[in-house]
Design an enzyme around this catalytic site. Structure first.
Site, mmCIF file in Angstrom:
data_model
loop_
_atom_site.group_PDB
_atom_site.id
_atom_site.type_symbol
_atom_site.label_atom_id
_atom_site.label_comp_id
_atom_site.label_asym_id
_atom_site.label_seq_id
_atom_site.Cartn_x
_atom_site.Cartn_y
_atom_site.Cartn_z
ATOM 1 N N ARG A 232 0.730 -1.183 -0.123
ATOM 2 C CA ARG A 232 0.068 -0.238 0.040
ATOM 3 C C ARG A 232 1.008 1.099 -0.122
ATOM 4 O O ARG A 232 2.070 1.239 0.189
ATOM 5 C CB ARG A 232 -0.855 0.014 1.185
ATOM 6 C CG ARG A 232 -0.233 0.267 2.470
ATOM 7 C CD ARG A 232 -1.194 0.193 3.678
ATOM 8 N NE ARG A 232 -0.914 0.374 4.899
ATOM 9 C CZ ARG A 232 -0.520 -0.566 5.946
ATOM 10 N NH1 ARG A 232 -0.817 -1.863 5.517
ATOM 11 N NH2 ARG A 232 -0.064 -0.249 6.909
ATOM 12 N N GLY A 253 6.004 -2.226 -5.196
ATOM 13 C CA GLY A 253 6.555 -1.333 -4.188
ATOM 14 C C GLY A 253 5.480 -0.358 -3.774
ATOM 15 O O GLY A 253 4.357 0.176 -4.530
ATOM 16 N N HIS A 254 5.449 0.505 -2.610
ATOM 17 C CA HIS A 254 4.398 1.441 -2.203
ATOM 18 C C HIS A 254 4.523 2.665 -3.143
ATOM 19 O O HIS A 254 5.443 3.075 -3.869
ATOM 20 C CB HIS A 254 4.728 1.934 -0.993
ATOM 21 C CG HIS A 254 5.923 2.693 -0.744
ATOM 22 N ND1 HIS A 254 6.399 3.906 -0.924
ATOM 23 C CD2 HIS A 254 7.251 2.013 -0.160
ATOM 24 C CE1 HIS A 254 7.735 4.147 -0.853
ATOM 25 N NE2 HIS A 254 8.229 2.899 -0.301
ATOM 26 N N ASN A 255 3.108 3.042 -3.464
ATOM 27 C CA ASN A 255 2.772 3.997 -4.464
ATOM 28 C C ASN A 255 3.189 3.713 -5.835
ATOM 29 O O ASN A 255 3.239 4.926 -6.699
ATOM 30 C CB ASN A 255 3.765 5.400 -3.908
ATOM 31 C CG ASN A 255 3.272 6.064 -2.533
ATOM 32 O OD1 ASN A 255 3.926 5.558 -1.605
ATOM 33 N ND2 ASN A 255 2.172 6.562 -2.451
ATOM 34 N N SER A 273 7.103 4.140 -5.851
ATOM 35 C CA SER A 273 6.727 5.286 -6.927
ATOM 36 C C SER A 273 7.202 5.082 -8.423
ATOM 37 O O SER A 273 7.415 6.083 -8.934
ATOM 38 C CB SER A 273 7.430 6.635 -6.208
ATOM 39 O OG SER A 273 6.886 6.854 -4.897
#
Length: 343
Positions: A232, A253-255, A273
């Protein structure tokens, strides 16, 4: 032929009905029955197969299938390979697509009955559509929503507030938290959706975890393979666009922002990201550094390492990844140097 223990057959279809469904010309024996599908080299008289590539034309001479799907481009050459008792040829624009459509009719996926197993642990505030299926040992937290005809497999876990759309399939032992799923989403066994992202801040006392307050959004028709993980977001959301397919053992991975109709093959890793625009293809074991953008329709060859942004429609390979022509030039140069250095 598919093993009937695992892939039961639907009702047999006369070839006239097969031709009607495909919108093709009538066949010489319209009453012949088709009961299943099979590969070109193993199909029997009551099975249908397909020919997609010219290199397989010689196999038609010994093919025992009742019918074979061929493209207009290969029709004449295919007809020359089959005798009067050979498979009946059905000419379609896309043989593989037609074969897939018939497979869904002749070997339909069994419908899992609606209902809740007595051993499932479901919070009182969870909202479960009456047509959904909740398997043995599944755990559904407070305020979970499960849409119509969705299946939650044995020992799957849905954390508080998770939303599951219609016609989804969460396979056994998958775990979902902090996530909103659209319709027709598939999560295979041991997929983990919505865990905290890998974020730490160094300080005098060591590494302190950064709070991960975002969600995971999976749009319609997304598929996540076994043992893959989608973290998340930290503050914003991690988003996977409509129709994207992710293989087994993939780390998101996150974002990350993944567009529509992307394909991510096994053992890829996307750092935080990363942006994949629509239609990106990542081969197996591709690694992408954080905050990189891979443009629409780009393709990254297996085992590549992406350290810079990739333009739309470009094909790259290598570590670090570079345009495919430059990669092959470097390979050729290394081979020449290796030969020159031999005694």
């Amino acid at each position: 032929m598919p093993d009937p223990r695992f892939f039961p057959s639907g009702p047999a279809l006369p070839l006239s009905e097969v031709a009607r469904r495909l919108g093709v010309a009538p066949v010489r024996d319209p009453a012949a029955l088709i009961c299943g599908v099979a590969a070109l080299g193993s199909a029997g008289p009551q099975e249908i197969t397909y020919l997609e590539q010219a290199r397989h034309l010689p196999d038609l001479a010994s093919c025992a299938a009742g019918a074979c799907l061929v493209s207009p481009a290969l029709r004449a050459r295919a007809a020359a390979q089959v005798g009067p008792q050979g498979p009946q040829l059905l000419v379609v624009a896309d043989p593989k697509a037609a074969f897939m459509a018939l497979t869904a009719v002749l070997h339909p996926e069994p419908r899992i009955p609606a209902g809740r197993d007595a051993s499932a642990l479901v919070a009182a505030s969870a909202r479960i559509d009456p047509t959904a299926s909740i398997g043995p040992g599944a755990v559904l937290g407070a305020e979970v929503t499960v849409g119509a005809r969705s299946v939650i497999g044995a020992h799957a876990v849905l954390g508080p507030g998770v939303q599951i759309g219609a016609d989804c399939h969460v396979h056994p032992h998958a775990t979902v938290s902090h996530a909103v799923l659209g319709d027709r989403v598939t999560l295979h066994s041991h997929a983990t959706i919505g865990r905290a992202g890998f974020g730490f801040h160094p300080g005098a006392a060591g590494l302190t975890r950064v709070a991960q307050l975002g969600r995971v959004i999976l749009h319609d028709d997304v598929e996540i393979g076994a043992q893959s993980c989608v973290d998340r977001g930290t503050l914003g959301d991690t988003v996977i666009g409509r129709g994207t397919k992710i293989d087994n053992l993939v780390q998101i991975g996150h974002n990350c922002q993944i567009g529509a109709q992307c394909v991510i093959v096994a053992q890829c890793g996307l750092a935080g990201s990363v942006v994949l625009e629509d239609g990106v293809l990542l081969g197996g074991q591709v690694g992408v550094a954080d905050h990189r953008t891979i443009g629409r329709g780009a393709r990254i060859a297996a085992k590549s390492g992406v350290t810079r942004d990739v333009p739309a429609q470009e094909t790259q390979s290598g570590i670090p990844a570079r345009p495919i022509t430059l990669f092959f030039r470097a390979v050729a140069r290394d081979l020449r140097l290796g030969r020159a250095g031999k005694p």
